[in-house]
Design a protein around this motif. Structure first.
Motif, PDB file in Angstrom:
ATOM      1  N   TYR A 141       0.852  -1.183   0.000  1.00 45.49           N
ATOM      2  CA  TYR A 141       0.000   0.000   0.000  1.00 45.49           C
ATOM      3  C   TYR A 141       0.895   1.243   0.000  1.00 45.49           C
ATOM      4  CZ  TYR A 141      -4.249  -2.582   1.390  1.00 45.49           C
ATOM      5  OH  TYR A 141      -5.325  -3.425   1.432  1.00 45.49           O
ATOM      6  N   TYR A 142       0.378   2.320  -0.575  1.00 41.27           N
ATOM      7  CA  TYR A 142       0.989   3.642  -0.403  1.00 41.27           C
ATOM      8  C   TYR A 142       0.201   4.386   0.665  1.00 41.27           C
ATOM      9  CZ  TYR A 142       3.636   3.179  -4.764  1.00 41.27           C
ATOM     10  OH  TYR A 142       4.514   2.771  -5.746  1.00 41.27           O
ATOM     11  N   GLY A 143       0.910   5.158   1.473  1.00 41.78           N
ATOM     12  CA  GLY A 143       0.255   6.068   2.407  1.00 41.78           C
ATOM     13  C   GLY A 143       0.632   7.488   2.023  1.00 41.78           C
ATOM     14  N   TYR A 144      -0.355   8.311   1.702  1.00 44.97           N
ATOM     15  CA  TYR A 144      -0.115   9.720   1.348  1.00 44.97           C
ATOM     16  C   TYR A 144      -0.509  10.565   2.554  1.00 44.97           C
ATOM     17  CZ  TYR A 144       0.211   7.680  -3.294  1.00 44.97           C
ATOM     18  OH  TYR A 144       0.594   6.897  -4.365  1.00 44.97           O
ATOM     19  N   VAL A 145       0.444  11.334   3.079  1.00 45.95           N
ATOM     20  CA  VAL A 145       0.286  11.959   4.394  1.00 45.95           C
ATOM     21  C   VAL A 145       0.212  13.481   4.308  1.00 45.95           C
ATOM     22  CG1 VAL A 145       1.318  12.178   6.709  1.00 45.95           C
ATOM     23  CG2 VAL A 145       1.673  10.086   5.372  1.00 45.95           C
ATOM     24  N   TYR A 146      -0.709  14.044   5.108  1.00 43.76           N
ATOM     25  CA  TYR A 146      -0.738  15.481   5.357  1.00 43.76           C
ATOM     26  C   TYR A 146      -0.617  15.618   6.877  1.00 43.76           C
ATOM     27  CZ  TYR A 146      -2.118  20.398   4.666  1.00 43.76           C
ATOM     28  OH  TYR A 146      -2.143  21.775   4.600  1.00 43.76           O
ATOM     29  N   PHE A 147       0.568  16.051   7.336  1.00 44.90           N
ATOM     30  CA  PHE A 147       0.864  16.138   8.769  1.00 44.90           C
ATOM     31  C   PHE A 147       0.827  17.595   9.216  1.00 44.90           C
ATOM     32  CE2 PHE A 147       4.336  16.859  11.940  1.00 44.90           C
ATOM     33  CZ  PHE A 147       3.767  16.183  13.016  1.00 44.90           C
ATOM     34  N   ARG A 148       0.138  17.849  10.318  1.00 44.27           N
ATOM     35  CA  ARG A 148       0.094  19.211  10.868  1.00 44.27           C
ATOM     36  C   ARG A 148       0.647  19.201  12.298  1.00 44.27           C
ATOM     37  NH1 ARG A 148      -4.974  23.195  10.147  1.00 44.27           N
ATOM     38  NH2 ARG A 148      -3.941  23.330   8.120  1.00 44.27           N
ATOM     39  N   GLN A 149       1.597  20.089  12.539  1.00 51.16           N
ATOM     40  CA  GLN A 149       2.138  20.285  13.894  1.00 51.16           C
ATOM     41  C   GLN A 149       2.190  21.786  14.183  1.00 51.16           C
ATOM     42  OE1 GLN A 149       5.474  18.082  16.197  1.00 51.16           O
ATOM     43  NE2 GLN A 149       6.555  19.645  15.035  1.00 51.16           N
ATOM     44  N   VAL A 150       1.369  22.215  15.134  1.00 52.34           N
ATOM     45  CA  VAL A 150       1.331  23.639  15.504  1.00 52.34           C
ATOM     46  C   VAL A 150       1.324  23.759  17.029  1.00 52.34           C
ATOM     47  CG1 VAL A 150       0.180  24.472  13.412  1.00 52.34           C
ATOM     48  CG2 VAL A 150      -1.197  23.621  15.299  1.00 52.34           C
ATOM     49  N   ARG A 151       1.820  24.878  17.523  1.00 55.29           N
ATOM     50  CA  ARG A 151       1.826  25.112  18.973  1.00 55.29           C
ATOM     51  C   ARG A 151       0.394  25.231  19.477  1.00 55.29           C
ATOM     52  NH1 ARG A 151       6.937  26.255  20.687  1.00 55.29           N
ATOM     53  NH2 ARG A 151       8.421  26.991  19.119  1.00 55.29           N
ATOM     54  N   ASP A 152       0.137  24.624  20.628  1.00 57.85           N
ATOM     55  CA  ASP A 152      -1.184  24.701  21.259  1.00 57.85           C
ATOM     56  C   ASP A 152      -0.992  24.575  22.769  1.00 57.85           C
ATOM     57  OD1 ASP A 152      -3.763  24.423  22.231  1.00 57.85           O
ATOM     58  OD2 ASP A 152      -4.439  23.198  20.515  1.00 57.85           O
ATOM     59  N   LYS A 153      -1.081  25.706  23.461  1.00 62.58           N
ATOM     60  CA  LYS A 153      -0.816  25.734  24.912  1.00 62.58           C
ATOM     61  C   LYS A 153      -1.868  24.981  25.712  1.00 62.58           C
ATOM     62  CE  LYS A 153       1.670  30.152  24.731  1.00 62.58           C
ATOM     63  NZ  LYS A 153       1.646  31.574  25.128  1.00 62.58           N
ATOM     64  N   THR A 154      -3.023  24.728  25.090  1.00 66.52           N
ATOM     65  CA  THR A 154      -4.080  24.037  25.819  1.00 66.52           C
ATOM     66  C   THR A 154      -3.803  22.539  25.932  1.00 66.52           C
ATOM     67  OG1 THR A 154      -5.394  23.609  23.828  1.00 66.52           O
ATOM     68  CG2 THR A 154      -5.779  25.701  24.964  1.00 66.52           C
ATOM     69  N   LEU A 155      -2.876  22.019  25.132  1.00 63.94           N
ATOM     70  CA  LEU A 155      -2.529  20.598  25.187  1.00 63.94           C
ATOM     71  C   LEU A 155      -1.317  20.372  26.073  1.00 63.94           C
ATOM     72  CD1 LEU A 155      -2.916  19.763  21.370  1.00 63.94           C
ATOM     73  CD2 LEU A 155      -4.563  19.323  23.189  1.00 63.94           C
ATOM     74  N   LYS A 156      -1.276  19.252  26.772  1.00 64.20           N
ATOM     75  CA  LYS A 156      -0.193  18.957  27.717  1.00 64.20           C
ATOM     76  C   LYS A 156       1.175  19.000  27.043  1.00 64.20           C
ATOM     77  CE  LYS A 156      -2.409  16.155  31.287  1.00 64.20           C
ATOM     78  NZ  LYS A 156      -2.445  14.823  31.943  1.00 64.20           N
ATOM     79  N   ARG A 157       1.219  18.500  25.847  1.00 70.52           N
ATOM     80  CA  ARG A 157       2.519  18.428  25.153  1.00 70.52           C
ATOM     81  C   ARG A 157       2.929  19.779  24.561  1.00 70.52           C
ATOM     82  NH1 ARG A 157       4.718  14.785  20.574  1.00 70.52           N
ATOM     83  NH2 ARG A 157       6.471  13.770  21.569  1.00 70.52           N
ATOM     84  N   GLY A 158       1.961  20.683  24.505  1.00 64.65           N
ATOM     85  CA  GLY A 158       2.263  22.011  23.969  1.00 64.65           C
ATOM     86  C   GLY A 158       2.126  22.110  22.462  1.00 64.65           C
ATOM     87  N   TYR A 159       1.819  20.988  21.808  1.00 69.18           N
ATOM     88  CA  TYR A 159       1.696  20.975  20.353  1.00 69.18           C
ATOM     89  C   TYR A 159       0.479  20.164  19.935  1.00 69.18           C
ATOM     90  CZ  TYR A 159       6.452  22.769  19.770  1.00 69.18           C
ATOM     91  OH  TYR A 159       7.578  23.551  19.787  1.00 69.18           O
ATOM     92  N   PHE A 160      -0.164  20.631  18.845  1.00 66.62           N
ATOM     93  CA  PHE A 160      -1.194  19.838  18.173  1.00 66.62           C
ATOM     94  C   PHE A 160      -0.473  19.058  17.074  1.00 66.62           C
ATOM     95  CE2 PHE A 160      -3.840  19.385  14.392  1.00 66.62           C
ATOM     96  CZ  PHE A 160      -5.003  18.802  14.902  1.00 66.62           C
ATOM     97  N   GLN A 161      -0.599  17.716  17.091  1.00 71.73           N
ATOM     98  CA  GLN A 161       0.075  16.864  16.097  1.00 71.73           C
ATOM     99  C   GLN A 161      -0.924  15.851  15.545  1.00 71.73           C
ATOM    100  OE1 GLN A 161       3.087  15.441  18.877  1.00 71.73           O
ATOM    101  NE2 GLN A 161       4.677  16.282  17.555  1.00 71.73           N
ATOM    102  N   LYS A 162      -1.151  15.913  14.252  1.00 68.56           N
ATOM    103  CA  LYS A 162      -2.110  14.979  13.661  1.00 68.56           C
ATOM    104  C   LYS A 162      -1.795  14.798  12.166  1.00 68.56           C
ATOM    105  CE  LYS A 162      -5.891  14.654  15.801  1.00 68.56           C
ATOM    106  NZ  LYS A 162      -7.230  14.715  16.429  1.00 68.56           N
ATOM    107  N   SER A 163      -2.074  13.581  11.677  1.00 65.20           N
ATOM    108  CA  SER A 163      -1.876  13.293  10.251  1.00 65.20           C
ATOM    109  C   SER A 163      -3.160  12.752   9.642  1.00 65.20           C
ATOM    110  CB  SER A 163      -0.777  12.238  10.050  1.00 65.20           C
ATOM    111  OG  SER A 163       0.499  12.791  10.241  1.00 65.20           O
ATOM    112  N   LEU A 164      -3.440  13.221   8.436  1.00 65.06           N
ATOM    113  CA  LEU A 164      -4.511  12.637   7.631  1.00 65.06           C
ATOM    114  C   LEU A 164      -3.818  11.807   6.550  1.00 65.06           C
ATOM    115  CD1 LEU A 164      -7.610  12.638   7.250  1.00 65.06           C
ATOM    116  CD2 LEU A 164      -7.301  14.405   5.525  1.00 65.06           C
ATOM    117  N   VAL A 165      -4.196  10.533   6.441  1.00 64.80           N
ATOM    118  CA  VAL A 165      -3.482   9.614   5.552  1.00 64.80           C
ATOM    119  C   VAL A 165      -4.448   8.960   4.566  1.00 64.80           C
ATOM    120  CG1 VAL A 165      -1.894   7.647   5.448  1.00 64.80           C
ATOM    121  CG2 VAL A 165      -1.963   9.076   7.505  1.00 64.80           C
TER     122      VAL A 165
END
Length: 598
Positions: A141-165
Motif C-alpha cells: 500500500y501507499y500512504g499519502y500523508v498530510y501532517f500538521r504540527q502547531v503550537r497549542d498551549k491548551t494541550l499537555k505536550r504544547g503541540y497539536f500533532q495529527k496526520s490525515l493519511v
C-alpha cells in the motif's frame, strides 16, 4: 508493445549503422489501444471509492499510547493490527525533523493480509491499459500523508500533532498530494463530518480509467486530469485542456504521478548518470534527508529515473526504526538487499554505514548555491547525518560521464531557466538513456516470438524461444545502444550486470507474459478464420463435443486473462460455438448450453 517476427528483426540488424542513428524515444514501438470500449459493470456502494482508495486514516498523538489510529473511514474498511501499526509510525516525521506547520510526504508498506477484492477482475482491466510504472502495487500500500504540527498551549505536550493519511494501491503521488491539500485543511477545521462528505464525493467519481479525461468533484472543488496509458508515446503527456463547459473546474493536473526530478536531484546532480546505473542494476541505496518530504520525493525520483522500465525491487520513500522490516533491512549478517530506503533519523547513519551506496540530501529549500562537491565520497567519511550532501559510494560506473547534460543543467541554473524546463530536460535525458539501453533487449526478445504462419488452430500455440544471454550479447555488436546513444563505455558489462538484477527478471517476466498472451490471442483468432462447420462434418459426435468444450475453455481464458484479441473475435467465436451446438442432438445441446460450474 508491438511484436516483431525474427525475419523482420534480421532485416533491421542488416541495415547500415548510419541509417539507424535515431532518437530512442522515436523508436520504441507502441501498439494502439483496443478499439472497443467495454461498459462499466454495475457498481455497488463504495465500489467507486475502493477503485481509488483502500481507506482514509486519522493518526493522532496520545501521551500514554503514542501515535494511534483515531479514525478509519469508511468505517467498514479493514486493516490488520500490523498494518495499523505501520501506518501509525510512518505517518509522523521523526522528532529530529522539526516539521512545524503542514508537511506532506508519502510512504509504502507491505500489505499484511492478502485481501481478495470483489472488484479484482474489474480493476485488472484498468491495469491492462496502464503503463507498467502506474499499475496497482501488488502486496503493498501507499500512504499519502498530510501532517500538521502547531503550537497549542491548551494541550499537555504544547503541540497539536495529527496526520490525515490516504491509503491506496495506486502510485499517483501528485494526484493524491493535490487531493490532500483540499481535504486535510478542511478536516482539521471541521473534523469527521468533513471526511464523510469527502468519501461520499469520491464514491461518486468515475473509475480511474487510463486514457480518459476525468472530472472529479471534491469538497466543492472540481479536479480535471488524465491517467496515462501504455499506448501513449514515451516521453509525451497529453495536455488536459480546459473546455468551454469547464466553468466549474478549479484544478487541472498536468500529471498524476511525476515528481520534479531536477529539484530532487539538484543536491547531487553531478552524479545523476551514476545514480541511474545504480537504480537500473537494483543496487542497495539509502537516501538520508532532513525531512520525510525530501526523503520520499528523492526515493520516488530515483525509482522513476529508469522509466519506462519498472523498478522491480522494494522501495520505501520513508522508512523508520519502527518499521516491521527494520531488522531485515539493517542486518549485517548478509549483504544489503536490493532496496531503496528514504530515512531521516540520524540513527541510520550508524546502522546503515555498511551499505554500499548512500545519498545525503541537504535542505532542498536552500538551492541558491550550486552543488559544489563533484567527487563521489568514500563511505568512511559518512559518520553522521550532519555530513555534507553528496554521494558516498565505491561504485565505478560502467559508462563514461556525460558532460553535456551537466553543462546544460548548469547553464540553466546560471540563466535562471524555469524549474519546469530543467525538469523536462532531465526527464528527457533519463528517458533516452533508458530507451537506448532497453531497445536492443526489446529487439532480441521480439525475435523469440514464433512466426505467425506457424500458428494453427488444430495444434497447441507454439512456445517462445528461450532467452540465451550469449546470443543476445552477440546482437549488440550490430544493434547495440551505440545506434541511439553517443555515450561510450562498457555497455557489455552493464548488460551482464543488469541480466542478473531483479529489474531484468521483472521486465522479462512481464514481456514473456505479454508475448504468451499474444500467441494465445493469435491462436484464438486462427479459430475464427476456420470454417468450423465444414470441419465438424468430418468429426464424430464425441470429437465435436470435445471441440466445443475446448473452444468454451479458450473463451473463458480470453475473458479472464484479458487477451489482446482483435475487436469482435470473442463474439465471432461465440457465434461459431452456438452454431456447432445447434447441429448436435437436443440432449447434448442442453448440456453444452449450461454455464460451467464454478
Amino acid at each position: 508493445m508491438a511484436f516483431q517476427g525474427s525475419e523482420e528483426v534480421e532485416e533491421q540488424l542488416e541495415e547500415p549503422e548510419e541509417t539507424l542513428r535515431v532518437s530512442p524515444a522515436e523508436e520504441m514501438p507502441v501498439d494502439g489501444p483496443p478499439a472497443a470500449e467495454e461498459p462499466e459493470p454495475l457498481l455497488l456502494p463504495w465500489d467507486r471509492f475502493s477503485a481509488w482508495l483502500h481507506c482514509i486514516c486519522v493518526v493522532g498523538f496520545d501521551l500514554e499510547l503514542g501515535q494511534a489510529v483515531e479514525v478509519i473511514y469508511p468505517h467498514h474498511s479493514k486493516l490488520s493490527e500490523k498494518e495499523k501499526t505501520s501506518i501509525c509510525y510512518l505517518s509522523f516525521p521523526d522528532s529530529n525533523s522539526g516539521c512545524l506547520g503542514d508537511t506532506q510526504f508519502c510512504f509504502r508498506f507491505r500489505q499484511a493480509v492478502d485481501r481478495k477484492s470483489s472488484l479484482g477482475c474489474f480493476l485488472d482491466h484498468f491495469d491492462r491499459d496502464a503503463p507498467v510504472c502506474l499499475k496497482r502495487d501488488q502486496g503493498y500500500y501507499y500512504g499519502y500523508v498530510y501532517f500538521r504540527q502547531v503550537r497549542d498551549k491548551t494541550l499537555k505536550r504544547g503541540y497539536f500533532q495529527k496526520s490525515l493519511v490516504l491509503v491506496s494501491k495506486l502510485p499517483y503521488v501528485t494526484f493524491f498530494h493535490s487531493l490532500l491539500k483540499l481535504i486535510a485543511p478542511e478536516y482539521f477545521e471541521k473534523q469527521e463530518p468533513c471526511l464523510e462528505a469527502a468519501c461520499n464525493d469520491i464514491d461518486r467519481w468515475p473509475t480511474p480509467s487510463p486514457g480518459k479525461i476525468l472530472t472529479l468533484p471534491i469538497m466543492g472543488v472540481v479536479m480535471k486530469l488524465r491517467i496515462p496509458t501504455c499506448y501513449d508515446k514515451p516521453g509525451t503527456s497529453q495536455l488536459v485542456l480546459s473546455a468551454p463547459g469547464d466553468s466549474l473546474v478549479s484544478i487541472v493536473l498536468p500529471t498524476v504521478h511525476e515528481v520534479d526530478l531536477f529539484r530532487c536531484f539538484y543536491p547531487v546532480f553531478f552524479h545523476i548518470q551514476m545514480l541511474w546505473e545504480l537504480v537500473l542494476l537494483g543496487e542497495a541505496l539509502v537516501v538520508m534527508a532532513p525531512s520525510p518530504a525530501e526523503s520520499s520525493e528523492t526515493v520516488l525520483a530515483l525509482v522513476s529515473c529508469i522509466s519506462p522500465l519498472r523498478y522491480c525491487s522494494d522501495f520505501r520513500p520513508y522508512f523508520t526504526i519502527h518499521d516491521s522490516e527494520f531488522k531485515e533491512y539493517t542486518t549485517r549478517t548478509q549483504a544489503p538487499p536490493s532496496v531503496i530506503l528514504g530515512v531521516t533519523n540520524p540513527f541510520f547513519a550508524k546502522t546503515l554505514q555498511h551499505w554500499p551506496h548512500i545519498i545525503r540530501i541537504g535542505d532542498m529549500k536552500q538551492t541558491a548555491e550550486m552543488a559544489k562537491q563533484m567527487k563521489v565520497k568514500k563511505l568512511k567519511n559518512l559518520k553522521t547525518l550532519d555530513s555534507k550532501p553528496g554521494v558516498y559510494s565505491a561504485y565505478k560506473p560502467f559508462l563514461n560521464k556525460d558532460e553535456d547534460i551537466i553543462k546544460q543543467l548548469q547553464k540553466g541554473v546560471q540563466q535562471k531557466r524555469p524549474s519546469a524546463a530543467q525538469n523536462a530536460i532531465l526527464r528527457r535525458y533519463f528517458l533516452e538513456l533508458t530507451q537506448s539501453f532497453i531497445i536492443p533487449l526489446e529487439r532480441y526478445v521480439a525475435s523469440l516470438m514464433p512466426l505467425q504462419k506457424t500458428i494453427s488452430p488444430w495444434k497447441s500455440p507454439p512456445q517462445l524461444r528461450p532467452f540465451i544471454q550469449e546470443e543476445f550479447m552477440k546482437t549488440l555488436e550490430k544493434a547495440g545502444p551505440q545506434l541511439t546513444s553517443r555515450l561510450k563505455g562498457d555497455w557489455i558489462g552493464l548488460y551482464r550486470q543488469f541480466l542478473r538484477s531483479p529489474n531484468f527478471d521483472g521486465w522479462f517476466r512481464n514481456r514473456r507474459k505479454e508475448m504468451t498472451q499474444k500467441l494465445e490471442a493469435l491462436h484464438l483468432e486462427a479459430f475464427c478464420e476456420e470454417d468450423l462447420q465444414l470441419r465438424i462434418q468430418k468429426h464424430t459426435e464425441v470429437e465435436t463435443v470435445d471441440l466445443v468444450l475446448k473452444l468454451k475453455e479458450k473463451l473463458t481464458q480470453a475473458e479472464r486473462d484479458l487477451l489482446p484479441v482483435k475487436p469482435g473475435t470473442i463474439g465471432q467465436l461465440q457465434a461459431h460455438i452456438d452454431t456447432i451446438i445447434l447441429s448436435l442432438p437436443e440432449d447434448l445441446q442442453g448440456i453444452l448450453h449450461k454455464p460451467p460450474s464454478p
